[in-house]
Design a protein around this motif. Structure first.
Motif, PDB file in Angstrom:
ATOM      1  N   HIS A 291     -45.156  54.709  19.908  1.00 46.31           N
ATOM      2  CA  HIS A 291     -44.843  53.504  19.777  1.00 46.31           C
ATOM      3  C   HIS A 291     -43.224  53.419  20.132  1.00 46.31           C
ATOM      4  N   GLN A 292     -42.783  54.392  19.401  1.00 45.72           N
ATOM      5  CA  GLN A 292     -41.255  54.119  19.747  1.00 45.72           C
ATOM      6  C   GLN A 292     -40.688  55.693  19.714  1.00 45.72           C
ATOM      7  N   PRO A 293     -39.439  55.708  20.380  1.00 43.35           N
ATOM      8  CA  PRO A 293     -39.021  57.201  20.587  1.00 43.35           C
ATOM      9  C   PRO A 293     -38.506  58.030  19.293  1.00 43.35           C
ATOM     10  N   VAL A 294     -38.310  57.486  18.148  1.00 43.22           N
ATOM     11  CA  VAL A 294     -38.009  58.063  16.758  1.00 43.22           C
ATOM     12  C   VAL A 294     -38.905  57.865  15.774  1.00 43.22           C
ATOM     13  N   THR A 307     -37.721  44.829   8.094  1.00 45.99           N
ATOM     14  CA  THR A 307     -36.415  45.664   8.256  1.00 45.99           C
ATOM     15  C   THR A 307     -36.568  46.916   9.247  1.00 45.99           C
ATOM     16  N   ARG A 308     -37.719  47.360   9.011  1.00 43.50           N
ATOM     17  CA  ARG A 308     -37.824  48.743   9.879  1.00 43.50           C
ATOM     18  C   ARG A 308     -39.272  48.991  10.202  1.00 43.50           C
ATOM     19  N   VAL A 309     -39.503  49.838  11.125  1.00 41.47           N
ATOM     20  CA  VAL A 309     -40.710  50.346  11.599  1.00 41.47           C
ATOM     21  C   VAL A 309     -40.903  51.937  11.834  1.00 41.47           C
ATOM     22  N   THR A 310     -41.838  52.419  10.974  1.00 46.99           N
ATOM     23  CA  THR A 310     -41.880  53.826  10.855  1.00 46.99           C
ATOM     24  C   THR A 310     -43.268  54.335  11.938  1.00 46.99           C
ATOM     25  N   GLU A 311     -43.009  55.372  12.772  1.00 50.38           N
ATOM     26  CA  GLU A 311     -43.903  55.897  13.328  1.00 50.38           C
ATOM     27  C   GLU A 311     -44.145  57.240  12.847  1.00 50.38           C
ATOM     28  N   TYR A 312     -45.452  57.508  12.286  1.00 50.49           N
ATOM     29  CA  TYR A 312     -45.498  59.033  11.488  1.00 50.49           C
ATOM     30  C   TYR A 312     -45.492  60.252  12.279  1.00 50.49           C
ATOM     31  N   LYS A 313     -46.313  60.017  13.641  1.00 51.35           N
ATOM     32  CA  LYS A 313     -46.458  61.153  14.367  1.00 51.35           C
ATOM     33  C   LYS A 313     -44.913  61.976  14.333  1.00 51.35           C
ATOM     34  N   HIS A 314     -44.062  61.331  14.362  1.00 48.09           N
ATOM     35  CA  HIS A 314     -42.581  62.150  14.426  1.00 48.09           C
ATOM     36  C   HIS A 314     -42.443  62.953  13.371  1.00 48.09           C
ATOM     37  N   LEU A 315     -43.036  62.382  12.082  1.00 52.05           N
ATOM     38  CA  LEU A 315     -42.589  63.267  11.031  1.00 52.05           C
ATOM     39  C   LEU A 315     -43.467  64.488  10.901  1.00 52.05           C
ATOM     40  N   THR A 316     -44.871  64.252  11.222  1.00 43.59           N
ATOM     41  CA  THR A 316     -45.807  65.123  10.932  1.00 43.59           C
ATOM     42  C   THR A 316     -46.192  66.244  12.253  1.00 43.59           C
ATOM     43  N   GLY A 317     -45.690  65.645  13.674  1.00 43.17           N
ATOM     44  CA  GLY A 317     -46.158  66.660  14.695  1.00 43.17           C
ATOM     45  C   GLY A 317     -47.597  66.261  14.949  1.00 43.17           C
TER      46      GLY A 317
END
Ligand code: FAD
Length: 400
Positions: A291-294, A307-317
């Protein structure tokens, strides 16, 4: 091992910990009752049981362990953070070594972009940010420092958060990155927030785009909940979730209490409620691979409600054809997340703290019991220090 293997082992470990009951059945006696299974409660319980040989009952009114750090696999099989993204970072070797007993780590350095003027640029503001927004072509630290210095607008007396930022980077950057975000996050204008809230604006003149610069930056390899399950997996520890302190206060037999819930609630709000800012989390799975680069994109624009959007794949791999994200909407009502940093609130807390100090056989640990915004590593450090104090006290009383 594959992600599925890890997840299956993690769920089995969690169920085992939660299902454990004392062999003799009820009623039973505990040396310690620990209220709350977040970092504060779990560290205290682990130390008391494993180092102190105490029998410990841990309760949490939520249906799970790990407090606000709780993560769980969603319907798409992706590990998400139920209460917003939790990024582990610390400069404390002691805290990192302690937690390393209960988890392996996935190396991860956090990077955040802010969407302003239709572009996604690094935050904290660095040279790349300035070049992207102003076509500045700055090539050295010195040039970037001079660029910021030329925009800074000295304020005669720095009193508020707005003053801190404007005097460091000027009105334009203040409005772009700070004003809207703060108004959304706190429901207050930066000019109404004490300067202590933003003691320093972290701007960089180099191109380092990491959000944190701490020595240790990593994510628990199988997630936070699995790490908590390993911490609480001790024969001296019984865990019961979905149980409120009020329900068992008079029925469970224990000698000492470790309380990590809201301090005002412990004293029946006798001096009034301590104010908190809350959040509403909207968890979604999107039909796209990325969804997003970071991991996190901030939206300072006041016209955007989150305020913000988190995409979890970046955190978990983790990988796969779909992706899970969380939108954060600040809110007045809801779970207590951020103590509102105003002097009158701190004064109210002090009145509760005085009651707490006079309460026999109870220690108050963690963010809710001390009405402070703490990062996870700070809470672990606070709990380890509290345990050492209790141990020294017990040893002294045995000698007496
Ligand atoms: P909690 O995790 O809140 O645990 C307290 C537990 O006590 C809760 O589970 C609650 O249900 C239970 N409880 C309370 N009262 C009772 C009762 N009466 N009976 C039974 N149970 C009770 N920190 C970082 O280091 N990095 C981050 O990226 C980060 N991101 C964050 C993002 C958000 C949106 C928020 C709000 C916080 C973030 N934090 C982060 C901070 C982190 O969440 C805290 O440091 C940590 O959760 C504190 O642990 P704790 O045990 O003090 O509190």
């Amino acid at each position: 091992t594959s992600w599925d293997d890890t997840a299956a082992r993690m769920m089995a470990a969690i169920e085992q910990v939660i299902a454990r009951k004392a062999p003799g059945g009820e009623p039973e006696h505990y040396d310690y009752l620990v209220v709350g299974a977040g970092f504060a409660g779990a560290v205290m319980a682990e130390r008391l049981a494993a180092d102190g040989g105490k029998r410990v009952l841990v309760i949490d009114r939520r249906p799970h362990i790990a407090g606000n750090a709780y993560d769980v696999e969603d319907a798409a099989g992706l590990l998400i953070h139920q209460y917003g993204p939790h990024i582990f970072h610390t400069n404390s070797g002691e805290v990192f070594d302690y937690l390393s007993r209960f988890t392996a780590w996935r190396p991860y350095e956090h990077r955040v972009l802010a969407e302003v003027r239709g572009q996604q640029v690094p935050i904290p503001i660095n040279r790349t940010t300035l070049n992207a927004l102003f076509d500045a072509e700055l090539t050295s630290d010195e040039e970037a420092a001079a660029f910021l210095a030329a925009r800074a607008e000295p304020v005669e007396q720095v009193r508020t958060s707005a003053d801190v930022v404007i005097s460091a980077v000027g009105q334009e950057l203040y409005k772009l990155f700070f004003r809207g975000y703060t108004r959304k996050q706190w429901g207050l204008d930066p000019s109404e927030l004490d300067k202590a809230v933003t003691a320093r604006v972290p701007t960089r003149t180099n191109t380092d785009d990491r959000y944190f610069t701490d020595t240790y930056q990593a994510m628990p390899a199988a997630g936070y909940t699995a790490m908590f399950a390993a911490m609480l997996d001790h024969p001296n520890i019984t865990v019961r979730t979905g149980v409120d302190f009020a329900e068992v206060r008079d029925s469970v037999s224990y000698d000492q209490l470790v309380y990590t819930g809201p301090i005002d609630e412990y004293f029946d709000h006798c001096h009034g409620k301590l104010p908190y800012r809350s959040l509403r989390f909207e968890h979604r799975t999107l039909d796209e691979e990325q969804h997003q680069p970071v991991a996190v994109v901030n939206y300072p624009d006041e016209l955007v409600p989150y305020t913000r959007v988190t995409e979890y794949k970046h955190l978990t791999g983790q990988s796969g054809p779909v992706t899970s994200v969380t939108f954060e909407y600040p809110a007045d009502a809801g779970d207590p997340y951020y103590p509102i940093p105003r002097p009158e609130n701190q004064a109210l807390f002090k009145r509760y703290e005085a009651l707490a100090l006079a309460e026999p056989n109870v220690v108050f640990v963690g963010r809710l019991a001390t009405y402070r915004y703490y990062n996870m590593d700070q809470v672990v450090g606070q709990a380890l220090a509290t345990y050492r104090r209790l141990k020294a006290r017990d040893e002294a009383s045995l000698l007496a």
